[in-house]
Design an enzyme around this catalytic site. Structure first.
Site, PDB file in Angstrom:
ATOM      1  N   SER A  33      15.060  -7.433 -29.933  1.00  0.00           N
ATOM      2  CA  SER A  33      16.788  -7.569 -29.747  1.00  0.00           C
ATOM      3  C   SER A  33      17.151  -8.867 -30.382  1.00  0.00           C
ATOM      4  O   SER A  33      18.186  -8.886 -31.053  1.00  0.00           O
ATOM      5  CB  SER A  33      17.192  -7.224 -28.390  1.00  0.00           C
ATOM      6  OG  SER A  33      16.535  -8.371 -27.583  1.00  0.00           O
ATOM      7  N   ASP A  79      15.268 -16.218 -26.614  1.00  0.00           N
ATOM      8  CA  ASP A  79      14.687 -15.478 -27.603  1.00  0.00           C
ATOM      9  C   ASP A  79      15.595 -15.587 -29.000  1.00  0.00           C
ATOM     10  O   ASP A  79      14.739 -15.843 -30.027  1.00  0.00           O
ATOM     11  CB  ASP A  79      14.706 -13.894 -27.306  1.00  0.00           C
ATOM     12  CG  ASP A  79      13.850 -13.611 -26.204  1.00  0.00           C
ATOM     13  OD1 ASP A  79      13.377 -14.421 -25.529  1.00  0.00           O
ATOM     14  OD2 ASP A  79      13.777 -12.554 -25.856  1.00  0.00           O
TER      15      ASP A  79
END
Ligand SMILES: Nc1ncnc2c1ncn2[C@@H]1O[C@H](COP(=O)(O)OP(=O)(O)OP(=O)(O)O)[C@@H](O)[C@H]1O
Ligand SMILES: C[C@@](O)(CCO)CC(=O)[O-]
Ligand SMILES: [Mg+2]
Length: 417
Positions: free
Chosen positions: A146, A204
């Site tokens: 993602s 992330d």
């Protein structure tokens, strides 16, 4: 508005230590992988915005006139990232017909794209374009798919909007942006992550933006420039899960049992700090077996903590058992609940041991491969495309960077729009 065609790519990540704890203000150590997500942006004159997301079988298009109706007020400046605009999110949910609890792959990817597109172009003329995103990363398996998706979207749309410099000159192969521009990409990618994850820490998207290995603490990113070369086995249990659901579950557990869970988070924090110290020692003194012994023990302790947080899975237990029987130590990576795990290989680990471990893990129904870590962060690519006989576009540059079983991901599917 003059939008030209270009490609960007961003890496996936593995978290060595600190997943979940990092959402609650603890340290995480994360590293980029050599598996990437690629985006192609093509300017069109169709009066439409089209997205092709072949990995999740999503191919959508909207007339610019439809999208213009969603922008009835000014959304702020694109070089000043605001908090998530709840009103825009509400309108977009209604527009694409997502009910509140709906977490499906296609809706999340579509929402985050439309949010970034309208936020970055909403105050001016909406450009007509086709965007195709495809990846070497398994979707929803703990390797930051993602974030790589959000980083690619942010970089491409910022670039198309003129907020960061225009694409490469013809003769250059790849290029990176300067620190300030990377920070802007990272902060818009974080908005995309907020739509997909609910409450991301930002680790992330930071790895997707900067690449390499980094220490992340409460939004503060410290690149670790001196790290030893680590051999890592990545295993995908193929058990599907949602990061958003897992992160919310950990939060509920902390709220329910604060006096039990807070010490667990503190312990994970100490594991990350100890690991960082050992990695640093390994770069400035001769590497010994004891360094590896400590790294292995930290992996085992952290895996137990992650089970305590409720993000384990029998498939991950199986991974740990199979590797431990070969003298190797594993933990989940990313949000857990299934998805991927990492196994540390020692420099002296015999290739026959690695091969037999990989085979046993494959016999469990898992995907497994040795990977290299520390690939570059987001970058612009200049790729020569040529159309093959089946009407697909073959991208030379992408194929050379692709190392394992997902070669097919590197074929950009025929453009549908
Ligand atoms: N290649 C892709 N194309 C389109 N959407 C993608 C792609 N990769 C990821 N996504 C979006 O990201 C979502 C998966 O995100 P999720 O955070 O659950 O998993 P992950 O990022 O792979 O794992 P983790 O967050 O634990 O590292 C998908 O549901 C989809 O909306
Ligand atoms: C589980 C988590 O810690 C890592 C997901 O890769 C969530 C986050 O940091 O946003
Ligand atoms: Mg994610």
């Amino acid at each position: 508005m003059q939008v030209t065609d270009f490609y960007v790519s961003a890496p996936g990540k593995a978290i060595l230590h600190g997943e979940h704890a990092v959402v609650h203000g603890k340290v995480a150590l994360a590293v980029s992988l050599n598996l990437r997500t690629y985006l192609r942006l093509k300017a069109t004159t169709s009066g439409k915005v089209c997205i092709n997301l072949p990995n999740i079988d999503t191919f959508l298009s909207w007339d610019l006139s439809q999208l213009k109706q969603l922008v009835t007020y000014f959304h702020g400046k694109r070089d000043e990232v605001q908090r998530l605009d709840a009103e825009l999110v509400r309108r977009l949910r209604e527009f694409i017909g997502v009910t509140n609890g709906n977490l499906d792959t296609c809706s999340m990817a579509t929402l985050s794209f439309l949010y970034l597109y309208l936020s970055l172009f909403g105050s001016g003329e909406l450009p007509s374009l086709t965007l195709t995103v495809w990846s070497e990363l398994p979707t929803g398996a703990g390797l930051g798919s993602s974030a790589a998706y959000s980083v690619c979207l942010a970089a491409a749309l910022l670039c198309a909007s003129g907020a960061i410099p225009p694409p490469l000159k013809e003769w250059e192969h790849t290029a990176r942006w300067c620190q300030e521009e990377l920070e802007l990409i990272n902060s818009w990618a974080f908005q995309g992550e907020m739509i997909i994850h609910g409450n991301p820490s930002g680790v992330d998207n930071a790895v997707g933006t900067w690449g390499g290995m980094l220490r992340f603490l409460a939004g503060k990113i410290i690149p670790l420039s001196r790290v030893p070369l680590l051999r890592i086995l990545l295993t995908n249990t193929k058990v599907p899960r949602s990061t958003k659901v897992l992160v919310a579950g950990v939060k509920d557990k902390i709220n329910k049992f604060p006096s039990i869970m807070v010490p667990v988070l503190d312990s994970v924090d100490a594991i990350s700090c100890t690991c960082e110290k050992v990695l640093s020692e390994m770069t400035c003194e001769p590497i010994t077996g004891e360094h590896y012994n400590i790294l292995e023990e930290l992996i085992d302790i952290n895996q137990h903590h992650l089970n305590v947080m409720g993000v384990g899975h029998p498939a991950l237990d199986r991974l740990c058992q199979v590797t431990l029987a070969k003298g190797l130590h594993s933990k989940l990576t990313g949000a857990g609940g299934g998805g991927c795990g990492i196994t540390l290989l020692r420099p002296e680990t015999d290739s026959l041991i690695v091969q037999s471990t990989v085979q046993e893990l494959k016999d469990c129904g898992f995907d497994c491969w040795e990977t290299s870590i520390g690939g570059p962060g987001v970058q612009l690519l200049h790729l020569k495309g040529s159309t093959t006989s089946n009407g697909r576009i073959f991208l030379q540059g992408v194929l050379t960077s692709c190392t394992f079983q997902s070669l097919h991901f590197s074929l950009l599917p025929e453009e549908r729009n």
